[in-house]
Design a protein around this motif. Structure first.
Motif, mmCIF file in Angstrom:
data_model
loop_
_atom_site.group_PDB
_atom_site.id
_atom_site.type_symbol
_atom_site.label_atom_id
_atom_site.label_comp_id
_atom_site.label_asym_id
_atom_site.label_seq_id
_atom_site.Cartn_x
_atom_site.Cartn_y
_atom_site.Cartn_z
ATOM 1 N N LEU A 149 0.801 -1.143 0.076
ATOM 2 C CA LEU A 149 0.028 -0.088 -0.159
ATOM 3 C C LEU A 149 0.980 1.356 -0.039
ATOM 4 C CD1 LEU A 149 -2.775 -1.190 2.493
ATOM 5 C CD2 LEU A 149 -3.016 -0.779 0.133
ATOM 6 N N ALA A 150 2.060 1.301 0.898
ATOM 7 C CA ALA A 150 3.006 2.314 0.900
ATOM 8 C C ALA A 150 3.635 2.511 -0.535
ATOM 9 C CB ALA A 150 3.928 2.127 1.730
ATOM 10 N N VAL A 151 3.607 1.609 -1.477
ATOM 11 C CA VAL A 151 4.430 1.810 -2.641
ATOM 12 C C VAL A 151 3.197 2.598 -3.741
ATOM 13 C CG1 VAL A 151 5.344 0.688 -4.647
ATOM 14 C CG2 VAL A 151 6.409 0.458 -2.195
ATOM 15 N N GLY A 152 2.115 1.830 -3.485
ATOM 16 C CA GLY A 152 0.937 2.202 -4.267
ATOM 17 C C GLY A 152 0.745 3.745 -4.112
ATOM 18 N N LEU A 153 0.739 4.158 -2.797
ATOM 19 C CA LEU A 153 0.363 5.535 -2.393
ATOM 20 C C LEU A 153 1.575 6.571 -2.873
ATOM 21 C CD1 LEU A 153 -1.093 5.128 1.088
ATOM 22 C CD2 LEU A 153 -2.219 5.940 -0.861
ATOM 23 N N ALA A 154 2.715 6.136 -2.765
ATOM 24 C CA ALA A 154 3.759 6.963 -3.326
ATOM 25 C C ALA A 154 3.879 7.229 -4.696
ATOM 26 C CB ALA A 154 5.180 6.090 -2.886
ATOM 27 N N ARG A 155 3.465 5.977 -5.495
ATOM 28 C CA ARG A 155 3.235 6.216 -6.887
ATOM 29 C C ARG A 155 1.864 7.146 -7.426
ATOM 30 N NH1 ARG A 155 3.245 0.817 -7.976
ATOM 31 N NH2 ARG A 155 5.282 0.699 -8.298
ATOM 32 N N ASP A 156 0.913 6.992 -6.256
ATOM 33 C CA ASP A 156 -0.297 8.118 -6.516
ATOM 34 C C ASP A 156 0.201 9.588 -6.204
ATOM 35 O OD1 ASP A 156 -1.590 5.901 -7.734
ATOM 36 O OD2 ASP A 156 -2.539 5.482 -6.077
ATOM 37 N N GLY A 157 1.175 9.746 -5.520
ATOM 38 C CA GLY A 157 1.662 11.286 -5.488
ATOM 39 C C GLY A 157 1.548 11.398 -3.820
ATOM 40 N N TRP A 158 1.573 10.397 -2.999
ATOM 41 C CA TRP A 158 1.238 10.758 -1.575
ATOM 42 C C TRP A 158 2.911 10.836 -0.916
ATOM 43 C CZ3 TRP A 158 -3.248 10.954 1.720
ATOM 44 C CH2 TRP A 158 -4.473 10.771 0.815
#
Length: 105
Positions: free
Chosen positions: A25-34
């Protein structure tokens, strides 16, 4: 020292192991600009026998940083009633106002 935030800041727990929902989830959020405050607690992982390496939290943080996220690693035992508030305060101090929370094991 306050970092420049990309305006979306999430706290993600359960990021002590590469093979975890929290890490994905962390990697996905980083990818989404978080931007991210990543929480982990090695004694918990060890106690329940979850597979992981000592460098997993930093490795996950590095992957998120490579995607453009500002990342703060925040170890802490969430079963301690004082730690959740400290986690949010530290995240906000380093990254800006927290706008998301992901509770994961």
């Amino acid at each position: 020292m306050t970092m420049q935030s990309r305006s979306k800041v999430a706290v993600v727990t359960g990021v002590g192991r590469r093979r975890s929902i929290g890490a994905s989830l962390a990697v996905g959020l980083a990818r989404d600009g978080w931007d991210l405050a990543l929480n982990y607690w090695r004694p918990y992982d060890d106690r329940v026998g979850l597979e992981g390496n000592a460098d997993d939290p930093e490795s996950i943080a590095s992957e998120c940083r490579a995607l453009g996220a500002a990342v703060e690693l925040v170890p802490g035992d969430l079963s301690d009633p004082e730690v959740p508030a400290e986690l949010i305060i530290r995240a906000a101090g380093a990254l800006g106002p927290v706008t998301g929370l992901v509770m994961s094991l």
